[in-house]
Design a protein around this motif. Structure first.
Motif, PDB file in Angstrom:
ATOM      1  N   VAL A 155      14.508  31.262  44.577  1.00 30.54           N
ATOM      2  CA  VAL A 155      14.482  32.089  43.369  1.00 30.54           C
ATOM      3  C   VAL A 155      14.152  31.263  42.132  1.00 30.54           C
ATOM      4  CG1 VAL A 155      15.855  33.577  41.865  1.00 30.54           C
ATOM      5  CG2 VAL A 155      16.056  33.783  44.349  1.00 30.54           C
ATOM      6  N   HIS A 156      14.884  30.182  41.901  1.00 31.24           N
ATOM      7  CA  HIS A 156      14.706  29.417  40.667  1.00 31.24           C
ATOM      8  C   HIS A 156      13.543  28.424  40.746  1.00 31.24           C
ATOM      9  CE1 HIS A 156      18.265  31.323  39.323  1.00 31.24           C
ATOM     10  NE2 HIS A 156      19.134  30.547  39.954  1.00 31.24           N
ATOM     11  N   ALA A 157      13.450  27.684  41.850  1.00 34.08           N
ATOM     12  CA  ALA A 157      12.433  26.634  41.937  1.00 34.08           C
ATOM     13  C   ALA A 157      11.058  27.179  42.333  1.00 34.08           C
ATOM     14  CB  ALA A 157      12.879  25.556  42.930  1.00 34.08           C
ATOM     15  N   LEU A 158      10.999  27.996  43.382  1.00 36.02           N
ATOM     16  CA  LEU A 158       9.714  28.486  43.883  1.00 36.02           C
ATOM     17  C   LEU A 158       9.317  29.842  43.317  1.00 36.02           C
ATOM     18  CD1 LEU A 158      10.068  27.450  47.644  1.00 36.02           C
ATOM     19  CD2 LEU A 158       8.641  26.362  45.886  1.00 36.02           C
TER      20      LEU A 158
ATOM     21  N   ASN B 185      14.292  14.717  50.092  1.00 39.44           N
ATOM     22  CA  ASN B 185      13.437  13.624  49.653  1.00 39.44           C
ATOM     23  C   ASN B 185      12.983  13.862  48.214  1.00 39.44           C
ATOM     24  OD1 ASN B 185      11.580  11.604  49.303  1.00 39.44           O
ATOM     25  ND2 ASN B 185      10.367  12.068  51.104  1.00 39.44           N
ATOM     26  N   ASP B 186      13.534  13.084  47.257  1.00 39.74           N
ATOM     27  CA  ASP B 186      13.102  13.276  45.874  1.00 39.74           C
ATOM     28  C   ASP B 186      11.705  12.726  45.625  1.00 39.74           C
ATOM     29  OD1 ASP B 186      13.631  10.565  45.824  1.00 39.74           O
ATOM     30  OD2 ASP B 186      15.352  10.710  44.479  1.00 39.74           O
ATOM     31  N   GLY B 187      11.100  12.114  46.645  1.00 38.38           N
ATOM     32  CA  GLY B 187       9.707  11.707  46.552  1.00 38.38           C
ATOM     33  C   GLY B 187       8.760  12.894  46.422  1.00 38.38           C
ATOM     34  N   VAL B 188       9.283  14.092  46.703  1.00 35.32           N
ATOM     35  CA  VAL B 188       8.462  15.295  46.551  1.00 35.32           C
ATOM     36  C   VAL B 188       8.006  15.458  45.105  1.00 35.32           C
ATOM     37  CG1 VAL B 188      10.375  16.867  46.023  1.00 35.32           C
ATOM     38  CG2 VAL B 188       8.346  17.750  47.192  1.00 35.32           C
ATOM     39  N   LEU B 189       8.711  14.866  44.162  1.00 36.58           N
ATOM     40  CA  LEU B 189       8.342  14.959  42.752  1.00 36.58           C
ATOM     41  C   LEU B 189       6.974  14.345  42.499  1.00 36.58           C
ATOM     42  CD1 LEU B 189      11.786  13.930  41.199  1.00 36.58           C
ATOM     43  CD2 LEU B 189      10.904  16.243  41.503  1.00 36.58           C
ATOM     44  N   GLU B 190       6.626  13.329  43.278  1.00 28.61           N
ATOM     45  CA  GLU B 190       5.337  12.668  43.115  1.00 28.61           C
ATOM     46  C   GLU B 190       4.178  13.572  43.500  1.00 28.61           C
ATOM     47  OE1 GLU B 190       5.581   9.152  45.457  1.00 28.61           O
ATOM     48  OE2 GLU B 190       7.318   8.347  44.357  1.00 28.61           O
ATOM     49  N   ASN B 191       4.465  14.618  44.261  1.00 26.51           N
ATOM     50  CA  ASN B 191       3.443  15.576  44.674  1.00 26.51           C
ATOM     51  C   ASN B 191       3.519  16.866  43.863  1.00 26.51           C
ATOM     52  OD1 ASN B 191       2.116  14.284  47.155  1.00 26.51           O
ATOM     53  ND2 ASN B 191       4.300  14.097  47.644  1.00 26.51           N
ATOM     54  N   GLY B 192       4.223  16.808  42.748  1.00 28.30           N
ATOM     55  CA  GLY B 192       4.319  17.976  41.881  1.00 28.30           C
ATOM     56  C   GLY B 192       5.352  18.986  42.316  1.00 28.30           C
ATOM     57  N   GLY B 193       6.135  18.647  43.351  1.00 28.42           N
ATOM     58  CA  GLY B 193       7.137  19.566  43.867  1.00 28.42           C
ATOM     59  C   GLY B 193       8.476  19.420  43.173  1.00 28.42           C
ATOM     60  N   THR B 194       9.501  20.034  43.778  1.00 26.79           N
ATOM     61  CA  THR B 194      10.840  20.073  43.187  1.00 26.79           C
ATOM     62  C   THR B 194      11.860  19.588  44.202  1.00 26.79           C
ATOM     63  OG1 THR B 194      10.204  22.008  41.874  1.00 26.79           O
ATOM     64  CG2 THR B 194      12.560  21.549  42.070  1.00 26.79           C
ATOM     65  N   PHE B 195      12.763  18.738  43.768  1.00 32.70           N
ATOM     66  CA  PHE B 195      13.882  18.301  44.597  1.00 32.70           C
ATOM     67  C   PHE B 195      15.098  19.148  44.231  1.00 32.70           C
ATOM     68  CE2 PHE B 195      17.597  15.401  45.151  1.00 32.70           C
ATOM     69  CZ  PHE B 195      17.548  15.310  46.528  1.00 32.70           C
ATOM     70  N   VAL B 196      15.714  19.771  45.223  1.00 31.29           N
ATOM     71  CA  VAL B 196      16.852  20.654  44.966  1.00 31.29           C
ATOM     72  C   VAL B 196      18.111  20.085  45.610  1.00 31.29           C
ATOM     73  CG1 VAL B 196      17.877  22.905  45.485  1.00 31.29           C
ATOM     74  CG2 VAL B 196      15.525  22.771  44.635  1.00 31.29           C
ATOM     75  N   PHE B 197      19.134  19.918  44.793  1.00 27.65           N
ATOM     76  CA  PHE B 197      20.492  19.599  45.246  1.00 27.65           C
ATOM     77  C   PHE B 197      21.345  20.698  44.620  1.00 27.65           C
ATOM     78  CE2 PHE B 197      24.533  17.507  45.594  1.00 27.65           C
ATOM     79  CZ  PHE B 197      24.412  16.603  46.639  1.00 27.65           C
ATOM     80  N   ALA B 198      21.883  21.583  45.432  1.00 28.24           N
ATOM     81  CA  ALA B 198      22.504  22.809  44.917  1.00 28.24           C
ATOM     82  C   ALA B 198      23.470  22.533  43.768  1.00 28.24           C
ATOM     83  CB  ALA B 198      23.232  23.540  46.032  1.00 28.24           C
ATOM     84  N   ARG B 199      23.378  23.363  42.725  1.00 33.21           N
ATOM     85  CA  ARG B 199      24.271  23.260  41.586  1.00 33.21           C
ATOM     86  C   ARG B 199      25.370  24.310  41.686  1.00 33.21           C
ATOM     87  NH1 ARG B 199      20.098  22.995  36.424  1.00 33.21           N
ATOM     88  NH2 ARG B 199      19.009  21.050  37.021  1.00 33.21           N
TER      89      ARG B 199
END
Length: 311
Positions: A139-142, A244-258
């Motif tokens: 919902v929030h990221a994608l 994998n927070d390396g997804v940020l390098e590909n323009g993606g989003t790293f999610v760790f539930a809040r």
């Protein structure tokens, strides 16, 4: 009160049952008599020291962030809940030390919501972390919606089972990876199943020749890298990774539930409306926490493992 604790990093063998002081109740918190807790991979990963670089850790640690139970007392400023209310929570604080594998838990208001009506205590404890991770990713990221084709990795697992149902509820077409024995299960949830592993690209493109519009990754590494090529040209960067927070390098989003009471309330409404059905695979007693860790570490659990604290 009785709790599961560990005093050093390690595997399931470091867990022990111990009497510990009851948690103090802050002004904006509620004290919960715990009925059930959910076992999540992050629980044994934390015990193994894998989150040491992200959180301050105070030994001895009570593991666990998921909880379902009954409010015993409320803090002096709390008006949202009263003693006797049934609640669920993702009780993650800013440091690690006071978790939920215990007979009582002090939970800040931002971490809890009312238990969905009609759910067993076992099902209720399965909702918070897995449900919030799936909900916040889709919902929030994608910003998933009608017209999307979403690839969900590990779709039969705890997070994946929620993600499939949420994706379908949002109007998306869902393709989910899983082992062959779980394919019928995914079909019942509304997904089109494919086998994970080598050749995934070809199997997904057989279903979606023009690629997918979003990816929810739970593996990282080579699995993430390989799946990025499945995004169609208009959807580059619409990928969430949970590992994998390396997804940020590909323009993606790293999610760790809040922790979010608002999101948790929305999940409760979806459960009550029948859109979401929590899947419970195994129920054990709290004192079997070490065995529950071992089972979770196999990586082949459908749905959630639950520990029963009180009847």
């Amino acid at each position: 009160m009785k709790a599961i604790v560990y005093s050093r990093y390690g595997g399931p063998e470091v867990l022990e049952v111990r009497e510990v002081p009851e948690p103090k109740l802050g002004p904006e918190s509620v004290l919960i008599d715990v009925k059930t807790v959910s076992v999540n991979p992050v629980d044994w990963q934390t015990a193994a020291g894998h989150l040491d670089s992200r959180f301050d850790v105070h030994f001895p640690v009570i593991p666990g962030w998921d909880v379902a139970g009954v409010v015993a007392r409320v803090g002096p400023t709390v008006t949202e809940f009263t003693a006797g209310d049934e609640v669920i929570g993702y009780v993650r604080e800013d440091s690690i030390g006071r978790g939920t594998y215990a007979e009582r838990v002090a939970a800040p208001l931002r971490t809890i919501a009312r238990k969905p009506a009609g759910l067993s205590w076992e099902q209720a404890a399965a909702v918070p972390i897995a449900g919030l991770t799936a909900y916040q990713s889709l919902v929030h990221a994608l910003r998933t919606g009608p017209g999307d084709t979403v690839l969900i990795q590990a779709a039969a697992g705890g997070v994946g089972s929620f993600a499939v149902q949420i994706g379908v509820a949002l109007g998306a077409r869902v393709i989910g990876t899983a082992s062959a024995p779980n394919h019928d299960y995914l079909r019942r949830l509304g997904a089109e199943p494919v086998a994970y592993g080598p050749g995934l690209d070809e199997r997904v493109r057989a279903l979606a020749p023009h690629g997918v519009t979003a990816i929810l990754d739970m593996y990282g590494g080579e699995a993430l890298t390989a799946s990025l090529g499945l995004l169609n040209d208009a959807s580059k960067g619409r990928v969430v990774s949970l590992t994998n927070d390396g997804v940020l390098e590909n323009g993606g989003t790293f999610v760790f539930a809040r922790p979010s009471a608002t999101d948790l309330q929305q999940l409760s409404r979806m459960v009550e409306s029948g859109v979401l059905v929590p899947e419970v695979s195994t129920v054990m007693d709290l004192t079997d926490a070490a065995e529950a860790f071992r089972l979770s570490q196999t990586g082949h659990v459908r749905g959630k493992i639950i520990l029963r604290v009180a009847d």
